[in-house]
Design an enzyme around this catalytic site. Sequence first.
Site, short mmCIF file in Angstrom:
data_model
loop_
_atom_site.label_atom_id
_atom_site.label_comp_id
_atom_site.label_asym_id
_atom_site.label_seq_id
_atom_site.Cartn_x
_atom_site.Cartn_y
_atom_site.Cartn_z
N SER A 548 0.84 -1.21 0.00
CA SER A 548 0.00 0.00 0.00
C SER A 548 0.86 1.25 0.00
CB SER A 548 -0.88 0.00 1.24
OG SER A 548 -1.47 1.27 1.42
N TYR A 561 -4.10 -0.74 9.64
CA TYR A 561 -3.86 -1.08 8.24
C TYR A 561 -2.40 -0.83 7.86
CZ TYR A 561 -4.62 -1.09 3.17
OH TYR A 561 -4.57 -1.37 1.82
N LYS A 565 0.52 -3.45 6.64
CA LYS A 565 1.08 -3.36 5.28
C LYS A 565 2.59 -3.09 5.33
CE LYS A 565 -2.46 -3.97 2.44
NZ LYS A 565 -2.48 -4.99 1.39
#
Length: 664
Positions: A548, A561, A565
Site C-alpha cells: 500500500s 492497516y 502493510k
Amino acid sequence: MQSLWNDKEALAFLGHPLKERVYTSRLLGKSTNLVLHGGGNTSVKAQVQNLFGEQEKVLYVKGSGWDLATIEEAGFPAVKLDTLLRLAQLEQLSDTDMVRMQKSAMLDPSAPNPSVEAILHAIIPFTFVDHTHADAIVTLSNTPDGEARLRDLFGNRVLFVPYVMPGFVLAKKVRHLIRDIDWSNLEGMVLLHHGVFTFADDAKTSYERMINLVTCAEDYLEEHSASAKRTLNPGLPQVFDPIKLAEIRSRISTVRGKAMVATLDTTDSARAFSLLNNVDTISNRGPLTPDHVIRTKRIPAIIDHDIDQAITDFTQNYHHYFDKHNPGNLTCLDPAPRWAVWKNHGIISFGDTVNDATIVSDIKDHTIACIQTAEAMGGWRVPSQQDIFDVEYWELEQSKLNKQKSLPVFEGKVALVTGAASGIGKACALSLRQQGAAVIALDIAEQITHLSASHDAPDNNLLGIKCDVTNIDDINQALAMGVKQFGGIDILVSNAGIFPLSETIAEMDPGTWDKSLNVNLTSHQQMLKACIPFLQLGIDPAVVIIASKNVPAPGPGAAAYSVAKAGLTQLGRVAALELAGSKIRVNMLHPNAVFDTGIWTEETLAKRAGHYGLSVEEYKTRNLLQVEVTSNDVANLACALAGPLFAKATGLQIPIDGGNERVI
Ligand code: ZN
C-alpha cells in the site's frame, strides 16, 4: 449406441443438403465414442451455381480447425469435385502439394482448409459420406485377430482397407481397392487401426449406417471382453502428494523447454489402470489410433518412485525412436511425454495450455478403456512404430515447426492469486489468465467459485476456490486442489486484505488491530510459507505482494492497516533475500486510491469526496498526474512484475498511485 436422428428436427433441413450435413455431423460429434476433439470428418456433394451462372459440382467437406460437435455451414469449405477426382488419379502427390491443390480448387479461398481426407470423400460415389474413429471398431481391429473378427461381424457390408497413413496415400489405396467394386451392397468401409466410413445418398441413412456398424462392434466387445471390467478396491486410500506432482511437472517442463500444465486424474478408472500389474507392458505399445500421436505422443511415461529416472528413461527412449526412424532430414520434436501413468496415484496429462491437457486427458480416458478391452480379447495390437512415427513426423506437421508463432507470455504457467473475487485480486487473476496463465483464484467469498473470464461460460483456465487465508488447513487444502488441477505454482500474487474502520491509536479497538494484522500480514506469511515448496519447483517463479501507499506515506487513523502493510512489505523484503537462492523473485506494489473495488460504492465515494469539498471525479484523480488509478492498472503492473520484463529484479517496491509528493 442410439441413433440421435430426430424426424421433427430434421424436417427443418430437408432439401438443404448442407444444412442436413451440419445436422448429422453434429449428431456424430455428440458422441465421444465416435469422435474426439476435431477427429473424424464428413462431407456432402452438391451442385452450386458459380459467378458465371454455371452449375458446378462441389464437395462440401469438413474444414480443419472445426469440431463435428459444433460445426456450422461455414465449417464446410466447397471444393470443386472435378479437381479432387483428377487429383485422385495421380500416382504420386505429396501431401503438401495435395493441400495446395485442394486450396486452389476452393470456391472461397478464405474458407478453412479442407480436410486431408477430402480426396477420399470425393471418390466415394455417394452424396453423404461420414467418417469417425469409433472406439469400438478401432479397438476390435487392435486385437490379434481383429480383422478376421470384423470380417465375421460385418461380412460383405463393408470394404476393408489395411492401415496406411491418412492423406493422399490412403486415398490412392482406396482408389485401387474400389476399381471394380459393386457399391450396391456396401454400407461402409473399415479402415483398420484408424476408423470407419459410411455413405448413402441421404443424410439419415449414412448417419444410421454409422450408428448401426458401431453398435454391432460395441455389442461384440461387450460379449467378448467381460473380464475387462475392473473395479477399484473401494478400501484403497487416495494417495496424493502435491509436491511430488509439482516435481514431475517441473521436470517435464524442463524437457519440453517451456512451462507445461499438468492435471492429475485420480478417478477410479485412472487409478485402477495405474494399479495394474502389467501397466508398463500394456501402455508401451502405442495409441488407440495413430492420429492421436500428434496430441499424446506414441506412449505415456511410467512413473513410480524415482521421478528423475522415469523421465530420463522416457526421453532416452524417445530419442532412440526418433533416430531409428528418421530418414535423415527431419527435425526431432521435444521429447517430453504428454501423459504419464503415475503408479498407484492415477494418470497425469500435460499440455502447453489447459485446453491441450484436457484434450490429452479425454483421449487417454478412451485409450485406457480400449487397451483393457483389447487385452481381455488377446492383447492390444497397434500399427508398427514406423507407422506411428510417419504420422507424428508427417510433412505437414514438420512444416508447422518453421512457422514461429508468438506465445502468450504466461502460457503453461500457473498463478495463484488471493483475494481474487473482486477488485485488484480479480483484475490480477483475469489479466494473468488473459496472458495465458492457468489461475488458482482464492477468496473467502463464495462467488469466487463462479469466477470466469466470460460472462456466460465456465472457464477451465480459472479454478476458483473458497478459502479463508487465515486458516492454514484451508490454505493447504486449496493448494492441493489447485496443484492437482494445474500441476504446480509459478506465480503467487499475495493480495488478500481488508481495510479496517478508521480509528486513532488512542481509540483503537484491540479487535480491529488483531484482525488487520491477522488478515493483512500473518495470512500472507502463512500463504507464502505454504507456497515456497511449489515456487521452488516453479518455472521462472515470482511473488508479487500487493502492499500500500500507506507504507511509504501513512496517514492518521489507519494504524492497524498501515502497520500491517508495513510489516507485509518487510516480509517481502526478507523473502526477496531468502528466496533469491531459489531464483524466486519477490516484488511489491504500493497502490493508492483504487476505487473500483468492492469496498467503494458510489455512495461512500460521494461521501468521501464531499468530506474534502471535491467532486467524485476530482477526488478520484487527486494525485500529481491527475489520473484515476484502476484495478486493471495495478493488475497490469503485477503481471509485468511476474513476467520477463522484470526477470532480473527482486526486492522492488513500486508505487502505483498517479504520483504522490510524499512518496516521491
Ligand atoms: Zn480419420
